[in-house]
Structure formats: C-alpha cells, structure tokens
Design a protein around this motif. Sequence first.
Motif, PDB file in Angstrom:
ATOM      1  N   ASN A 188      44.945  45.277  44.744  1.00 14.99           N
ATOM      2  CA  ASN A 188      45.408  46.292  45.691  1.00 14.99           C
ATOM      3  C   ASN A 188      44.258  46.786  46.567  1.00 14.99           C
ATOM      4  N   ILE A 189      43.288  45.907  46.786  1.00 10.61           N
ATOM      5  CA  ILE A 189      42.216  46.215  47.734  1.00 10.61           C
ATOM      6  C   ILE A 189      42.850  46.457  49.104  1.00 10.61           C
ATOM      7  N   SER A 190      42.513  47.566  49.727  1.00 10.78           N
ATOM      8  CA  SER A 190      43.201  47.962  50.959  1.00 10.78           C
ATOM      9  C   SER A 190      42.208  48.214  52.085  1.00 10.78           C
ATOM     10  N   GLY A 191      42.739  48.734  53.180  1.00 11.20           N
ATOM     11  CA  GLY A 191      41.918  48.968  54.361  1.00 11.20           C
ATOM     12  C   GLY A 191      41.842  47.728  55.234  1.00 11.20           C
ATOM     13  N   GLU A 192      40.855  47.707  56.103  1.00 10.84           N
ATOM     14  CA  GLU A 192      40.688  46.580  57.020  1.00 10.84           C
ATOM     15  C   GLU A 192      39.599  45.636  56.530  1.00 10.84           C
ATOM     16  N   GLY A 239      34.811  37.231  41.295  1.00 13.94           N
ATOM     17  CA  GLY A 239      36.240  37.004  41.128  1.00 13.94           C
ATOM     18  C   GLY A 239      36.875  38.119  40.325  1.00 13.94           C
ATOM     19  N   VAL A 240      37.789  38.866  40.957  1.00 13.30           N
ATOM     20  CA  VAL A 240      38.518  39.936  40.263  1.00 13.30           C
ATOM     21  C   VAL A 240      40.017  39.822  40.559  1.00 13.30           C
ATOM     22  N   GLY A 241      40.493  38.620  40.802  1.00 15.13           N
ATOM     23  CA  GLY A 241      41.893  38.420  41.140  1.00 15.13           C
ATOM     24  C   GLY A 241      42.846  38.745  39.995  1.00 15.13           C
ATOM     25  N   TYR A 242      44.126  38.806  40.321  1.00 16.42           N
ATOM     26  CA  TYR A 242      45.170  39.090  39.334  1.00 16.42           C
ATOM     27  C   TYR A 242      44.951  40.408  38.618  1.00 16.42           C
ATOM     28  N   ASN A 243      44.461  41.404  39.335  1.00 16.37           N
ATOM     29  CA  ASN A 243      44.386  42.775  38.821  1.00 16.37           C
ATOM     30  C   ASN A 243      45.124  43.653  39.829  1.00 16.37           C
ATOM     31  N   GLU A 244      46.443  43.733  39.678  1.00 18.71           N
ATOM     32  CA  GLU A 244      47.278  44.343  40.706  1.00 18.71           C
ATOM     33  C   GLU A 244      47.003  45.828  40.897  1.00 18.71           C
ATOM     34  N   ALA A 245      46.498  46.491  39.874  1.00 17.47           N
ATOM     35  CA  ALA A 245      46.247  47.928  39.977  1.00 17.47           C
ATOM     36  C   ALA A 245      44.818  48.251  40.388  1.00 17.47           C
ATOM     37  N   LEU A 246      44.063  47.227  40.714  1.00 16.60           N
ATOM     38  CA  LEU A 246      42.669  47.434  41.121  1.00 16.60           C
ATOM     39  C   LEU A 246      42.638  47.789  42.602  1.00 16.60           C
ATOM     40  N   THR A 247      42.080  48.931  42.915  1.00 20.04           N
ATOM     41  CA  THR A 247      42.065  49.427  44.292  1.00 20.04           C
ATOM     42  C   THR A 247      40.640  49.431  44.833  1.00 20.04           C
ATOM     43  N   ASN A 255      33.127  37.141  36.880  1.00 15.09           N
ATOM     44  CA  ASN A 255      34.559  36.867  36.939  1.00 15.09           C
ATOM     45  C   ASN A 255      35.300  37.780  35.973  1.00 15.09           C
ATOM     46  N   MET A 256      36.278  38.510  36.524  1.00 13.88           N
ATOM     47  CA  MET A 256      37.149  39.358  35.716  1.00 13.88           C
ATOM     48  C   MET A 256      38.596  39.186  36.178  1.00 13.88           C
ATOM     49  N   ASP A 257      38.994  37.957  36.463  1.00 12.95           N
ATOM     50  CA  ASP A 257      40.367  37.678  36.872  1.00 12.95           C
ATOM     51  C   ASP A 257      41.353  38.015  35.750  1.00 12.95           C
ATOM     52  N   GLY A 258      42.479  38.623  36.134  1.00 14.88           N
ATOM     53  CA  GLY A 258      43.576  38.822  35.195  1.00 14.88           C
ATOM     54  C   GLY A 258      43.230  39.634  33.982  1.00 14.88           C
ATOM     55  N   CYS A 259      42.483  40.708  34.153  1.00 13.81           N
ATOM     56  CA  CYS A 259      42.029  41.517  33.016  1.00 13.81           C
ATOM     57  C   CYS A 259      42.765  42.846  32.896  1.00 13.81           C
ATOM     58  N   ASP A 260      43.755  43.064  33.755  1.00  6.97           N
ATOM     59  CA  ASP A 260      44.510  44.323  33.742  1.00  6.97           C
ATOM     60  C   ASP A 260      43.622  45.517  34.068  1.00  6.97           C
ATOM     61  N   MET A 261      42.623  45.288  34.923  1.00  8.02           N
ATOM     62  CA  MET A 261      41.754  46.379  35.354  1.00  8.02           C
ATOM     63  C   MET A 261      42.502  47.269  36.346  1.00  8.02           C
ATOM     64  N   GLU A 308      25.343  35.223  34.395  1.00  7.45           N
ATOM     65  CA  GLU A 308      26.736  34.826  34.542  1.00  7.45           C
ATOM     66  C   GLU A 308      27.566  35.564  33.503  1.00  7.45           C
ATOM     67  N   LEU A 309      28.564  36.314  33.966  1.00  9.20           N
ATOM     68  CA  LEU A 309      29.455  37.072  33.087  1.00  9.20           C
ATOM     69  C   LEU A 309      30.889  36.693  33.444  1.00  9.20           C
ATOM     70  N   LEU A 310      31.541  35.976  32.523  1.00 12.03           N
ATOM     71  CA  LEU A 310      32.868  35.428  32.784  1.00 12.03           C
ATOM     72  C   LEU A 310      33.836  35.995  31.756  1.00 12.03           C
ATOM     73  N   LEU A 311      34.674  36.931  32.212  1.00  6.91           N
ATOM     74  CA  LEU A 311      35.591  37.653  31.326  1.00  6.91           C
ATOM     75  C   LEU A 311      37.047  37.458  31.731  1.00  6.91           C
ATOM     76  N   GLY A 312      37.333  36.423  32.507  1.00 14.56           N
ATOM     77  CA  GLY A 312      38.697  36.223  32.984  1.00 14.56           C
ATOM     78  C   GLY A 312      39.717  36.163  31.858  1.00 14.56           C
ATOM     79  N   SER A 313      40.840  36.887  32.020  1.00 18.83           N
ATOM     80  CA  SER A 313      41.956  36.915  31.067  1.00 18.83           C
ATOM     81  C   SER A 313      41.603  37.571  29.736  1.00 18.83           C
ATOM     82  N   VAL A 314      40.560  38.378  29.714  1.00 21.37           N
ATOM     83  CA  VAL A 314      40.315  39.264  28.582  1.00 21.37           C
ATOM     84  C   VAL A 314      40.983  40.596  28.917  1.00 21.37           C
ATOM     85  N   LYS A 315      41.869  41.069  28.058  1.00 21.78           N
ATOM     86  CA  LYS A 315      42.585  42.318  28.338  1.00 21.78           C
ATOM     87  C   LYS A 315      41.605  43.493  28.311  1.00 21.78           C
ATOM     88  N   MET A 316      41.464  44.115  29.462  1.00 29.14           N
ATOM     89  CA  MET A 316      40.569  45.280  29.576  1.00 29.14           C
ATOM     90  C   MET A 316      41.266  46.331  30.438  1.00 29.14           C
TER      91      MET A 316
END
Length: 994
Positions: A241-245, A212-220, A188-194, A162-170
């Motif tokens: 910013n996960i894209s495609g179908e 969980g990798v939510g709240y990373n708007e620049a993550l594609t 979990n890496m939510d909100g890490c600015d990845m 288990e690796l939980l890094l949510g809200s650690v600035k990375m």
Amino acid sequence: MSALLQFKERYDIADVSGGPLAHPKTLSWKNRQDCCSWDGIKCDENTGHVIVLDLGSSFLYGLIDNNSTLFQLAHLEKLNLSDNHFNYSQIPSRVGDLSRLTHLDVSFSVFSGQVPSEIFELTRLVYLNLSCNWDPNNGELLMEMKARGLRRLAQNLTSLEELLLGSVKMPSQVPNTLANLSSLRRLNMDGCDMHGVFPSAIFHLPKLQYLGVGYNEALTGRLPDFNSSSPLEELQLFDTNISGELPASIGNLRSLQILNLNLCNLTGSLPTSIGKLPLLRYLDIAGCQFSGSIPASLANLSNLEYLDVAANPFTAKSTSSLSWVWKLKKLATLSLWRINLYGEIPPLIRNLSQLVDLYFLNNQLSGTIPSQLMNLTRLTTLGLSINQLSGSIPSWLANMTQLVVLDLARNKFHGQIPASIYQLPNLQVLRLFENNFSGTVELDNFLKLRQLRVLQISSNRLSCHMSSANVILSQLEILGLASCNLSEFPAFLQNQKHMNWLDLSYNNISGEVPFWFWNGSFNDMEYLNLSHNLLTGLDRYYPLNLLKMYTIDLSHNMLKGLPPVAPPLIWDYIVSNNGLTGALPPWICNLSSAITLDLSSNNLIGVLPVCLGNISESLMILNLKGNNFHGSIPEVLVRGTQLMMIDLSDNRLQGKLPRSLANCKMLEFINFANNFIVDTFPSWLGSLPELHVLILRSNRFQGVIERPKSSFTFLKLQILDLSNNAFVGKLPIEFFESWNAMKSEKGNFTYMQRNLRPALSSKFTYFGYYDFSMTVIYKGLEWYYPKISEVFTVVDLSSNLFEGEIPDVIGDLKGLQGLNLSNNFLAGHIPPSLGNLIALESLDLSWNKLSGQIPQKLTELGFLSFLNVSYNNLTGSVPRGQQFDTFSNDSFEGNLGLCGEFIYQKCRDSGDTSRQPSTNQEEDLELPIELNWKIVLLGYGSGLVIGVVIGNAFISWKNVGFERNAKRRRRPSWRQPRRGRNSWSGKFLNFCRY
C-alpha cells in the motif's frame, strides 16, 4: 567424520528437492574416505575442521532436533540446509552453538514454528536466509518471528549483508533499526504480513542493491527522494500500500535494472525521468493508479525486456500515441491491457521481433488483426480479448507455430473458426468465447492440438458436434462449450481425468446427467456450470470434489425432488429456478465455507433452520426467494459475517425482522418483499454503512416512521420500496435529508454483483458474476431487473396511509430516477422543488388528496417519461413544454379542476392564466376508463444512462377499471402472490383488485 555419518543415517533420500543442481549429496559419504572430500563438505586447509556444510537440494527427508550430531561441528562457518524436507521441525535452538557461523540458509525446507532467539546471537552472520518455508500440502506459511525477535535481529546482527526473510510470518511493523544495518546489500521481506509505515531510511542504506517487500498489503509509506549515489539494482514493492507519487528522482537510480511496483497505490503522472534509467530491463507498474499519459521518454530504455503498464487509469489515447513503444527492440513481454487504448493495432508492431508475450486485453481496440504480427515469430502468447476487434481469424496464424496461448475472447470476430487453428502444434490455451463465430464445429478437430489444456468457445453462434463417440481428445483442464447447441453430453468427457472447469450452460441438454459424471472422472473439478438446460435429474449423483469444489451451478433447469447434496467445502451453490421440493436439507448447516447460497424460485417448504444464521463467516449471498417457506426469520449468529445480499422475498415468512441484521456491516441488498412480516420500520438498519437496496414491499409493516436517532443514517441507500404496507403519519423528512447517495447523479455504469472468481484460480478461467436482481414498480408497471445498475435510484412509498404534505426536501434528491407516492392520503400542493429532480424519469402522485396547480417547474424535468397525478384535487391548467407535451389524459384524469390542450377537459380561455376547465368538455366519470399504457424504453438514447432496462426484463401489468363514488373511495393495490380477496392487507386497506 562420525558426527557427519550419524547425521546422514537420520535422513531418508526422497523426492523433495528440485532444480537443475539437485542431487543426493550424502550418498557419496563413505566411511573409508576423508570427509573433507565428501560432496557438500569443505574443511579448513590448516586445521582440517569442517567449516562448510552445503546440503542444499540434497533430497533429505526427516526430523531435526537439538540431539542432531550436526551441532558437534563447532567450527562450522557456513551451513546450507535449503530445499529439503525437515518434516515441520522447528529450527533447533542449538543452532546458537555454532557461534562461528557467517552463513545460514534454511530456506525451502519445511521448517515450522518460531524462529529461535539463539539465531539472533550469531553476531558473525553476514548471510541469513529463513525464507519460503511453506506447507507443501496447502502453501501455508510455517515459520514465524515475533516483533521483538525482528528488533533483536536488527540490533545484534550488524554485520549482515544479506537478510532474506520472505514468507516468514511477522505481523508487525518494520523496525527503524533495520536502517542501521549499513553493510546490507540484499533485504527481502516478501509476504511477511508486515504493516505500518515502511521506514524510508532503508531506501538510503549505502550498499543496498536489492530491496523486496512485496505481498505486504498493509505496508504503507511513500517513496523518498533517491540519491544519485544509490547502488539500488532491484526494487520489488509489488502488492503493498505504498502511496503517493513516483518521485522524479527515480531517474537518479542509474544502476536500477528491475522496478516492480505492481498493485501499489501510487498516483499522479509517471515522471519523464523514468526514461533516464539506462540499465533498466524490467518495469512493472500494473494495477497502480497512475494517470495522465505514459511518457514517451520510455523510448530511451534501450535495454528494456519486460514492460507492464496494465490496469492504470491513463487518459484515453489512440494506439498512434504509442510510437515510442515500437523503438524498444529488446522487448520480450509487452502488457498494455486496460489502459484506455483505442484505435487499431499499429503495423509498426512488426519492429518488436523479440516479443514473446503480447497483451492488449480490455481496451477499445478496433479493426482487424494486422498481418504484421506474422513478423513476431517468437510469440508464444497473444492476448487480444475484451476489445472491439472484428473480421475473421486470419489463415496466416498457422505460421505462428510457437503460439502457446491464443486469447481472442469477447470481441466481434465473425465467420468460421479456421482450420489453420488446428495446425498450431504448441497451442495449450484457446479462448474464443463471446464473439460472433458461426458454423459447425467438429470437436474432434481439436485432436490435432495434442498440447491443448484450455478450450473455451462458448457464447458464439456455433453448433458443436463429435463425429465419433470413441474419440479421445487431449486431456483438457478447462472446457467451455456454453451456447453451442448441444443436445447431449459430449461422450469424450468420459475420458477426461484432469478437468477442473466445465461450462455446458445455455444448451439444450435434456434428461438426466449421466452416472459417469459423478463416478470419479472429475476428481479435480472446481467449477461446474450446467445451468440453463433441460435437465430433469442427476443419475446416481454423488458430490464432486469434496475438498476444493468452488462453484456448482445447476440453475434454470427442470430438476425435481430434494436439492442435490453440495460438497461440504463448496463456495458457490446455485440451484435456483428448478422444481426442487421438500424442506431445506440438514446438510445445509454443514456448508462452513459457503459464500453464495441460492435455492431461489423452487417449491421448497418448511421453516428456515436456525443454522442459516450460523452457517459461515464467509457467506456473502443468501437467496431463498420465490419458495414457500413459513415461520420466522432466524437471527444472524455469526460474528464478523461478510453477508452482502439477503433475499427472502416471495415466501410466507412471519414475525419480525431479525435485529441481528444490524450487525451485518457488509450488507448492500435486503429484500423481504411479499411475505407476512409484522413489524415497524427498521430504522436500526440505517447504521449499515454499505446498504444500497431495502425492499419491504407487500408485508404488514405498520406505524409511524419515527425520526432517526442520527443524521447519518441510510447514507448509501438508493433503492427503497416500502409500498403496500400500513405505514401512517407524515412522510419521514429527516430520512430524506440523510439519503446522501440520492442527492447526486452517478456516472459509473456498473452493476450490483459479486465476482465468483476465487483468488487462486487460473487466469484462464471465468467464474462469472452473481448479479443482484429485484422486482419493482417503475413507470406504472411491474419490472423484473435481472441486473441492477449502480446508478438506478428509486423511492416507492405507495399504497400506505401516509398523510400531510409532500416535503420540499425531496427536491434535494437530485439523483432520484423514480418517485412513487401514490395511493396515500397526502394533501397540500405539489412542491415546486420536485422540479429540481433533474434525473427523474418516473413520478407517480396519483390517488392522493393533492390540491392546487401543477408547478410549471416540473416542465424542466427533461428525462421525465412517466407522470401520473390522476385522482387528486388538482386545478388549473396542465403546464406545456418538453416532456409534458408527451403525456396523455391518463396522467391527469380524475382531477375535475384540471384542463389542458392534451387532455379531455379543455381550458375556456387560453389567455386566462387560471384556465378553468370547460364544462362542455367533461367526460362521463361514471364510466370505466381504460388506461392505455405505453411502454417506452428510452435506453441510452434518452440521454440518461438509465434505460436501466437490463436484458430481457419481464414486464407485467393489468388494465384497471376505476369507479368514482362520492361517498366511498376505493384504492388500488398491486397484486400480491398467493393472497386471496380476504387477505389481511385487502381487508385493512379496502383496496380494489387489479
């Protein structure tokens, strides 16, 4: 034991923990007891060494450093310090001394700084939780991890489960080596600015159950094809910013229980295979770009409890197409807002007896509220706003006693607000604004709603009263009473201590704002709108909420004196359309957080301070039009400015345009009309990628409009007004060729505006929009547009000194709706290519030297409602057909060689194609001719969206007396404010007065 007791003594017990199991564990630590029996301690049964220290949620407050006796517990295997307050300490590097650690949890404990590299040497770790170390005062992230640290973690800690890094600035990319952690069950890496591409191999980790990798708007990246052997139970990809179908193989995730794709960039249709997930209980695809239809296979998701498909561009469907929804008997939350639904709310909704939250917002639903909603006895939220629902509020609503939120705003409901509303004991939010409710509302009736926090009944046909001045309502946080026929401030406001949003606009409140408004009653105020009243002053005014005031709107009142002082951290300061006087006060320069600054239409004087160009990187709107400012325009000194709109029109500004405007890459709207600016055409503004509107009317611009240096210039320009200046030379052909935004019709009927809503505001607040506005000459009249449609496209080059021919290339601007080239020295023929301007509604070529015949092709302009080719040298017959049959003599007079059936000069021989005018039909051109202007507002009925006459557009025009003189040609000009008969423009161009 002594190490633990010393550790205990370093910390205070404070109210810093939460949760049902939180308690001060160290209070049980007594010197006389075996430490292995202490709360939170576990010892090895054989050696007696402390191997577990669990101080999670123990109310500990204080610092921790390398001197802590904690690090003497060399045999420690599990350490839990979560949910305490370590007062911004850095995680001590001596944590590396605890080499036997398998579990480390320091989440929610106000640690800060860099994650120490020593953690990456704890190779026995199977559980690592560094998440959610936020600043309790402002929510900022406190802990950071460099890209190198994340790579070392992935390389060394290979036993991690288990690796939980949510809200650690990375702020780095996700390393591919994370896919080597083959034992990983939870990541979990939510909100890490990845940022960068998320490695698809991580989805295929053989034991991964939670990702969980939510709240990373620049993550594609894109979703892979999923294997049927995948153990994934929870997939949280929201706000990336996960894209495609969404691949059809999503149906292979047979263990999946939670799928959250909210605000991803996924497109295409939803695969029918999504209905093959038997354990799925939570599905959120809101805010994506899914299209087509929602597959009926979702009816197979018999365990679904939460369904949110909101804000996707699905094909418009009737509510009858949702028959599959009513089979999901376990649903507790159903969100169907803004998915292009129409029709009535189906009676079968009664089947969803477990429903707690229901959202149908922002569709095209019609009909009334169905009585079958009575079956939903557990319903706490009913959101039906922004539809076309009608009828009255049913009385049976009083039976829905669990209701907490009732949102019926922006519909067509009518009648009185029923007394049954006052019988809902748990109601906290009541939103009824922008309907057709009528009658008198006694505000103290809301006393019965003791839980009420949000009350919005604005913009109906209500009259609001208070039967007793001493009545104390429940403590409201949000109150909207706009357009409620109030004549004074409600007295109960004096007792409100938690109000943060107040709208009393569009009433008849007169006099001064009372002193108690500013004396500390509203310490939490974030939004205050007192606009459109009759207010004359602010009694003992003092700025509200110095720390977090977002918006103050005092516009459209009768305020006098200096502008009221704004809180230094204000975002939107709007005091337009008052009687404010004096110069801009010095505190303007201190508004470092300002986004909107509007002091327009007052009586302010003086020069613009240099600091205006250096106020704020966040400034988007600067509107100072309609004052008496003079002097030069300051340069924009702020780098990276967000400036979208600048309007300094109708002042007395001089000098040149500031060249630094070319650095404002977000600019959409520029208006410097009616000043005394002396300059050449600002072709350097052509590099602005977002510029839609450029208005330089009635200044002293002069010279030739030079050929642009690039073919990519003014690409998005759709409104250009250079009228009443002194430009010379030929019309700028190269610019016409580059105006791509004018070359096609637009179908998206939206307005140029900025949403005033702060990102972190309550979902129940409405901050409104700041609409861009302008005045232009259109269809021969001066129009004021309080809103500007995104489809409105106009070019006005009138009243200059342009010469030469009208270039054919203008015919490529097929989105153009208004073209005014009048009052120049243009010669040659009217180009037939103007007939290609299929959206054209207004064409003014009057007062030039044009010759030849009017092209027959112009009759193909089906939307043309205004035409003026008067006072040229045109000859031949006026074409017949379509719109040309509606134009009168006024459109053609002053052309001695023209004739036609609908003008004063008739043609001699209807069979003669040249159709020379008959001499006995000529009018006495020495007499003044009165122009009989006809205003036709065609609106949507014209077949083109642009009846763009918005709201109560102010129209002004003057009848014109023309005088023909063979030796001297007088040229008309539009009236300019505060310019006398001997003005520069009047002398230079020898214009006639209107």
